[in-house]
Design a protein around this motif. Structure first.
Motif, PDB file in Angstrom:
ATOM      1  N   VAL A   1       0.869  -1.175   0.000  1.00 44.44           N
ATOM      2  CA  VAL A   1       0.000   0.000   0.000  1.00 44.44           C
ATOM      3  C   VAL A   1       0.906   1.225   0.000  1.00 44.44           C
ATOM      4  CG1 VAL A   1      -1.910  -1.124   1.198  1.00 44.44           C
ATOM      5  CG2 VAL A   1      -0.163   0.063   2.535  1.00 44.44           C
ATOM      6  N   VAL A   2       0.397   2.329  -0.538  1.00 47.88           N
ATOM      7  CA  VAL A   2       1.144   3.578  -0.540  1.00 47.88           C
ATOM      8  C   VAL A   2       0.412   4.572   0.354  1.00 47.88           C
ATOM      9  CG1 VAL A   2       2.017   5.486  -1.928  1.00 47.88           C
ATOM     10  CG2 VAL A   2       2.089   3.164  -2.834  1.00 47.88           C
ATOM     11  N   VAL A   3       1.103   5.065   1.356  1.00 40.78           N
ATOM     12  CA  VAL A   3       0.513   5.916   2.384  1.00 40.78           C
ATOM     13  C   VAL A   3       1.081   7.326   2.234  1.00 40.78           C
ATOM     14  CG1 VAL A   3       0.103   6.199   4.853  1.00 40.78           C
ATOM     15  CG2 VAL A   3       0.380   3.900   3.886  1.00 40.78           C
ATOM     16  N   GLU A   4       0.193   8.315   2.270  1.00 42.87           N
ATOM     17  CA  GLU A   4       0.573   9.696   1.968  1.00 42.87           C
ATOM     18  C   GLU A   4       0.353  10.606   3.167  1.00 42.87           C
ATOM     19  OE1 GLU A   4      -0.637  13.165  -1.313  1.00 42.87           O
ATOM     20  OE2 GLU A   4      -1.597  11.191  -1.356  1.00 42.87           O
TER      21      GLU A   4
ATOM     22  N   ARG B   1      -5.717   8.187   2.405  1.00 45.32           N
ATOM     23  CA  ARG B   1      -5.464   9.584   2.797  1.00 45.32           C
ATOM     24  C   ARG B   1      -6.735  10.257   3.297  1.00 45.32           C
ATOM     25  NH1 ARG B   1      -5.645  14.585   0.550  1.00 45.32           N
ATOM     26  NH2 ARG B   1      -6.095  13.891  -1.563  1.00 45.32           N
ATOM     27  N   VAL B   2      -7.852  10.085   2.567  1.00 44.63           N
ATOM     28  CA  VAL B   2      -9.108  10.712   2.982  1.00 44.63           C
ATOM     29  C   VAL B   2      -9.567  10.162   4.328  1.00 44.63           C
ATOM     30  CG1 VAL B   2     -11.545  11.003   2.391  1.00 44.63           C
ATOM     31  CG2 VAL B   2      -9.800  11.232   0.607  1.00 44.63           C
ATOM     32  N   SER B   3      -9.315   8.891   4.563  1.00 44.70           N
ATOM     33  CA  SER B   3      -9.728   8.280   5.834  1.00 44.70           C
ATOM     34  C   SER B   3      -8.839   8.714   7.005  1.00 44.70           C
ATOM     35  CB  SER B   3      -9.677   6.753   5.731  1.00 44.70           C
ATOM     36  OG  SER B   3      -8.360   6.260   5.901  1.00 44.70           O
ATOM     37  N   MET B   4      -7.753   9.417   6.700  1.00 48.87           N
ATOM     38  CA  MET B   4      -6.752   9.804   7.707  1.00 48.87           C
ATOM     39  C   MET B   4      -6.157   8.575   8.399  1.00 48.87           C
ATOM     40  SD  MET B   4      -6.406  12.969   7.332  1.00 48.87           S
ATOM     41  CE  MET B   4      -5.314  13.303   8.702  1.00 48.87           C
ATOM     42  N   GLY B   5      -6.029   7.498   7.627  1.00 53.08           N
ATOM     43  CA  GLY B   5      -5.399   6.303   8.149  1.00 53.08           C
ATOM     44  C   GLY B   5      -6.317   5.376   8.918  1.00 53.08           C
ATOM     45  N   THR B   6      -7.605   5.706   9.028  1.00 53.41           N
ATOM     46  CA  THR B   6      -8.513   4.845   9.784  1.00 53.41           C
ATOM     47  C   THR B   6      -8.782   3.528   9.064  1.00 53.41           C
ATOM     48  OG1 THR B   6     -10.430   6.031   8.865  1.00 53.41           O
ATOM     49  CG2 THR B   6      -9.641   6.718  11.031  1.00 53.41           C
ATOM     50  N   THR B   7      -8.403   3.418   7.786  1.00 55.61           N
ATOM     51  CA  THR B   7      -8.500   2.119   7.108  1.00 55.61           C
ATOM     52  C   THR B   7      -7.584   1.091   7.772  1.00 55.61           C
ATOM     53  OG1 THR B   7      -6.879   2.929   5.507  1.00 55.61           O
ATOM     54  CG2 THR B   7      -9.184   2.985   4.844  1.00 55.61           C
ATOM     55  N   PHE B   8      -6.607   1.568   8.559  1.00 59.57           N
ATOM     56  CA  PHE B   8      -5.726   0.657   9.290  1.00 59.57           C
ATOM     57  C   PHE B   8      -6.186   0.444  10.730  1.00 59.57           C
ATOM     58  CE2 PHE B   8      -2.687   3.062   6.421  1.00 59.57           C
ATOM     59  CZ  PHE B   8      -2.723   2.108   5.408  1.00 59.57           C
TER      60      PHE B   8
ATOM     61  N   LEU C   1       5.612  10.223   0.887  1.00 56.44           N
ATOM     62  CA  LEU C   1       4.914   8.982   0.575  1.00 56.44           C
ATOM     63  C   LEU C   1       5.692   7.830   1.190  1.00 56.44           C
ATOM     64  CD1 LEU C   1       3.996   9.161  -3.242  1.00 56.44           C
ATOM     65  CD2 LEU C   1       2.430   9.428  -1.319  1.00 56.44           C
ATOM     66  N   CYS C   2       4.976   6.835   1.699  1.00 58.86           N
ATOM     67  CA  CYS C   2       5.639   5.648   2.242  1.00 58.86           C
ATOM     68  C   CYS C   2       4.979   4.397   1.678  1.00 58.86           C
ATOM     69  CB  CYS C   2       5.556   5.623   3.766  1.00 58.86           C
ATOM     70  SG  CYS C   2       6.588   4.354   4.538  1.00 58.86           S
TER      71      CYS C   2
ATOM     72  N   LYS D   1       1.113  12.556   8.932  1.00 58.34           N
ATOM     73  CA  LYS D   1       0.162  12.134   9.957  1.00 58.34           C
ATOM     74  C   LYS D   1      -0.376  10.740   9.680  1.00 58.34           C
ATOM     75  CE  LYS D   1      -3.992  13.552  12.449  1.00 58.34           C
ATOM     76  NZ  LYS D   1      -5.003  14.617  12.657  1.00 58.34           N
ATOM     77  N   VAL D   2      -0.713  10.464   8.431  1.00 54.63           N
ATOM     78  CA  VAL D   2      -1.275   9.158   8.080  1.00 54.63           C
ATOM     79  C   VAL D   2      -0.195   8.077   8.156  1.00 54.63           C
ATOM     80  CG1 VAL D   2      -2.544   7.854   6.339  1.00 54.63           C
ATOM     81  CG2 VAL D   2      -3.014  10.287   6.653  1.00 54.63           C
ATOM     82  N   ILE D   3       1.021   8.421   7.766  1.00 52.90           N
ATOM     83  CA  ILE D   3       2.126   7.463   7.876  1.00 52.90           C
ATOM     84  C   ILE D   3       2.363   7.102   9.335  1.00 52.90           C
ATOM     85  CG2 ILE D   3       4.606   7.144   7.533  1.00 52.90           C
ATOM     86  CD1 ILE D   3       4.301   8.934   5.001  1.00 52.90           C
ATOM     87  N   ARG D   4       2.309   8.084  10.224  1.00 52.46           N
ATOM     88  CA  ARG D   4       2.479   7.793  11.652  1.00 52.46           C
ATOM     89  C   ARG D   4       1.381   6.842  12.142  1.00 52.46           C
ATOM     90  NH1 ARG D   4       3.059  13.624  11.777  1.00 52.46           N
ATOM     91  NH2 ARG D   4       5.284  14.151  11.743  1.00 52.46           N
TER      92      ARG D   4
END
Length: 267
Positions: free
Chosen positions: A36-39, A165-172, A101-102, A42-45
């Motif tokens: 997955v590519v995380v942008e 990105r739109v979810s602010m990382g809540t998909t994780f 990007l990570c 804040k979302v990467i953290r």
């Protein structure tokens, strides 16, 4: 950790950030290698704190000792590609959000049985293909106390870069998985199914009988067409949101947020 200063788009090792399609990132033939590519920092953290394994970082030079400094310190021995903002925008096709990007290993999804066994409130996303809506729906479901999300196979991947990105990382943060036959699969597992739709036989969302169900699954459809008729007909209840001023519908993400708040488990 190796910091690699790139000067052109085709730098070996950067393909994950600009060349691979979503299907290639998912790598169905070799799921252990899926990415997955995380942008954005804040979302990467959030992803790192959720346990995702980083593979490579693409970062504007100025952020290595700035916004992304703490991230760099957490990455371990992975390649970090860096260059000026203009080059990275040309490489990826868009201006990076906060310049970072990570690429990370794709998390393993829970089984349907495991997710349902630990849940009392679920959201089913049926046929929603807009990545922005998916991200917004995940963020609302996570924030408003839902236990998990099920996506039908014709919905877009919640680990799409934009959805993440739109979810602010809540998909994780909120468990989710795919489902093939929501009504049958959920009924077999003891869930009361609620379809959100405009129908003459619908009941109001604030009907107290709904929130009283011990195990409940809210089913949401696409922005334009809504849920298929067979899903609406097969649900245990059809529900509508009370509205004013002659307005009959909301954006699917907004409607889901309202419904999640109303139907949440109140402790």
């Amino acid at each position: 950790m190796p910091v690699i200063h790139i000067t052109h788009k085709d730098t070996p090792g950067t393909e994950v950030f600009w060349k691979l399609t979503d299907a290639q990132l998912r790598n169905r033939l070799h799921p252990a290698e899926a990415l997955v590519v995380v942008e954005s920092p804040k979302v990467i953290r959030t992803a790192l704190s959720a346990g995702l394994q980083p593979v490579a970082l693409l970062c504007e030079e100025r952020h290595l000792s700035g916004d992304a400094a703490d991230i760099v310190a957490r990455l371990g021995d992975i390649p970090i590609y860096t260059g000026p903002r203009e080059l990275l925008a040309d490489m990826t096709g868009y201006t990076l959000t906060r310049g970072v990007l990570c690429a990370m290993r794709r998390p393993t999804l829970p089984t349907l049985d495991d997710l349902c066994a630990q849940s009392r409130r679920l959201v089913v996303i049926d046929g929603v293909c807009d990545t922005t809506n998916i991200g917004a729906m995940f963020r609302s479901a996570a924030a408003l106390g839902m236990d998990g999300i099920l996506l039908t196979r014709d919905s877009c991947d919640a680990f799409n870069r934009r959805s993440i990105r739109v979810s602010m990382g809540t998909t994780f943060l909120i468990p989710w998985t795919w489902v093939d036959d929501p009504l049958k699969d959920l009924r077999q597992r003891g869930f009361h199914t609620v379809a959100l739709a405009l129908r003459h036989d619908s009941i109001l969302l604030d009907d107290p009988r709904l929130a009283a169900h011990t195990r409940l699954a809210l089913i949401m459809g696409t922005e334009g067409d809504g849920l298929p008729n067979d899903v609406i007909d097969g649900a245990d209840d059809v529900v509508r949101i009370p509205m004013a001023r002659g307005i009959d519908s909301l954006n699917v993400a907004a409607a889901m947020a309202v419904a999640c708040y109303q139907l949440r488990i109140k402790s």
